[in-house]
Design an enzyme around this catalytic site. Structure first.
Site, PDB file in Angstrom:
ATOM      1  CE  LYS A   1      37.805  26.269  -0.434  1.00  0.00           C
ATOM      2  NZ  LYS A   1      38.476  25.337   0.483  1.00  0.00           N
TER       3      LYS A   1
ATOM      4  NE  ARG B   1      42.179  21.461   5.231  1.00  0.00           N
ATOM      5  CZ  ARG B   1      41.508  21.577   4.083  1.00  0.00           C
ATOM      6  NH1 ARG B   1      42.169  21.804   2.953  1.00  0.00           N
ATOM      7  NH2 ARG B   1      40.205  21.446   4.045  1.00  0.00           N
TER       8      ARG B   1
ATOM      9  CE1 TYR C   1      61.456  42.896 -18.853  1.00  0.00           C
ATOM     10  CE2 TYR C   1      59.443  41.671 -18.397  1.00  0.00           C
ATOM     11  CZ  TYR C   1      60.111  42.871 -18.527  1.00  0.00           C
ATOM     12  OH  TYR C   1      59.435  44.058 -18.328  1.00  0.00           O
TER      13      TYR C   1
END
Length: 368
Positions: A38, A136, A264
Site C-alpha cells: 500500500k 480501528r 523564507y
C-alpha cells in the site's frame, strides 16, 4: 554507480530480496507470506515492487484502497490482492478486477453481498477482519453469530481468511496486551470456524509480530515495513537493509556574512561567516517543514550538513561551512547509512512517515 545529476530515489531490489528471504526464514515452510504494498509500496513504487515480489513467489499482496489494487492489475500483477479498506462505492470495480475485500462491519458485509449477488458471483473470496484491541476497524467477538447467519444466507461470497491486527507487537512493554490479542483472536477464530463449518486461513502478525511472536504466525503473516528495510528495533534493524536511498545534488554554494539571513521569513540568521549549499528537494518532495531550522540533516562527502532556516517547497539550504564540497556533488538525504530512521528521528518522527512521504515527482531508479 554513475553520479546522480538530479533528485532521485534509488530502489535496491537486491535488498528487497534479502529482506523478504529473512522474514521468510523467521516463519515455517507452511506459513504463507502476504506482502503489503500500500501507499505506493511505502513510498517506493508499488508496481515494480509487486513485480519483483512475484519473482520471489509471494503468496498474497495487500493494498489499502481499491484504486491501488487496480493499478497493480493494470501493471500485470496476477497474485491475489487483499484490499484492506475498501469503500462500498468501488465494490463493482473491485470484483471486475479480481481484488479481494476486507469486510469489517455489518454494513460493509451486507453492501458487498448485495453487489456480489448483482454481479452473479458464487463463492467470491472475502476476508473477515476482527478487532482485537487496535480499535480501528473490525467486527467484535460478539458479532460472530450474526456474521455466520448472514453468510449462510448467500452463495455469493466465501470467507478466504479471518484476520486481525496487532497494536503494539514491537513494544515488549506491551507484551501482556499483545498476548491477550493473540488469545482473543484464537478464540474468535475457533468460534467462527466451528460455526461456519470450514476453515479459512488465519493471519494476525505484522513485521514485528513475525519477529517477536512466532506462536502467532498461524497460516499467513503480513509483512510491510520489514520488506522495505526496517525491523522496528535496533536489534532487528541489523538484519534488514533499507531498499530506498533518497539522493540529490548541490545546486549552488553561497558564502554569507554574520547577520545575513537564509530562506523564507529570515528563519536563519548567521552568527558568523557561513557557507551554505542549496539542494533541489523540499516539502513538495516529502521533506516537511518540521525538518528545518537545524533539525534535519543531509550527508555530503560523509559529513552531516544541517538544514538552515525553513524548508522551501522545492529546495533546502544546508550548512557546509566545515565540509569540503562543490556544486554538483552528491547529497544523501537517507538510505542505507544514514537511514530514514536517523533522518526521521531529528523531528521526532518515524521511518514510515518519511519514506511514504517521498513525492511521486521524484524520479525512481531501480537497481537490480
Amino acid at each position: 554507480m554513475e553520479k546522480v545529476h538530479e533528485t532521485v530515489l534509488e530502489i535496491d531490489l537486491n535488498a528487497l530480496t534479502n529482506n523478504f528471504q529473512y522474514l521468510k526464514s523467521r516463519t515455517n515452510s507452511k506459513t504463507k507470506i502476504l506482502a503489503v504494498v500500500k501507499a505506493y509500496a511505502y513510498g517506493s513504487d508499488a508496481s515494480e515492487i509487486a513485480k519483483h515480489l512475484e519473482t520471489l513467489h509471494v503468496d498474497y499482496l495487500a493494498v489499502a484502497y481499491t484504486h491501488e489494487g487496480v493499478a497493480l492489475r493494470d501493471a500485470g500483477i496476477r497474485t491475489p490482492i487483499l484490499v484492506l479498506h475498501p469503500q462500498s462505492i468501488n465494490f463493482k470495480t473491485l470484483i471486475e478486477r479480481c481484488l479481494e475485500p476486507s469486510l469489517y462491519s455489518h454494513f460493509v458485509l451486507n453492501e458487498f453481498i448485495k453487489v456480489a449477488e448483482g454481479e452473479k458471483q458464487t463463492n467470491y473470496p472475502v476476508h473477515v477482519k476482527f478487532n482485537t484491541g487496535l480499535n480501528r476497524l473490525g467486527f467484535e467477538e460478539t458479532d460472530v453469530p450474526k456474521i455466520v447467519s448472514t453468510l449462510n444466507e448467500t452463495h455469493s461470497i466465501q470467507v478466504k481468511s479471518i484476520f486481525s491486527h496487532l497494536a503494539a507487537s514491537e513494544d515488549f512493554n506491551e507484551k501482556e496486551f499483545t498476548q491477550k490479542q493473540i488469545q482473543l483472536f484464537t478464540r474468535i477464530s475457533d468460534s467462527f470456524i466451528n460455526s461456519i463449518g470450514y476453515k479459512p486461513m488465519l493471519h494476525l502478525c505484522n513485521t514485528s509480530g513475525v519477529l517477536n511472536y512466532p506462536e502467532a504466525h498461524f497460516d499467513m503473516v503480513r509483512v510491510g515495513i520489514g520488506l522495505y528495510g526496517f525491523g522496528n528495533s535496533e536489534l532487528e534493524d541489523k538484519n534488514f537493509t533499507p531498499i530506498a536511498t533518497l539522493k540529490s545534488i548541490v545546486s549552488q554554494i553561497h558564502s554569507i556574512e554574520k547577520g545575513d539571513s537564509v530562506g523564507y521569513n529570515r528563519a536563519y540568521i548567521a552568527t558568523k561567516k557561513t557557507k551554505t549549499a542549496t539542494i533541489p528537494i523540499g516539502h513538495a518532495d516529502g521533506i516537511g517543514r518540521q525538518y528545518g531550522k537545524g533539525k534535519g540533516f543531509v550527508t555530503i562527502n560523509n559529513k552531516q550538513a544541517y538544514i538552515l532556516g525553513n524548508v522551501c517547497m522545492d529546495m533546502i539550504m544546508v550548512d557546509i561551512t566545515d565540509i569540503d564540497c562543490q556544486e554538483g556533488d552528491e547529497v544523501i538525504i537517507f538510505g542505507k547509512q544514514p537511514t530514514a530512521n536517523a533522518f526521521a528521528n531529528t523531528a521526532k518522527s518515524i521511518s514510515y512517515e518519511i519514506i511514504t512521504a517521498v513525492s511521486q515527482r521524484v524520479k525512481r531508479v531501480f537497481l537490480k
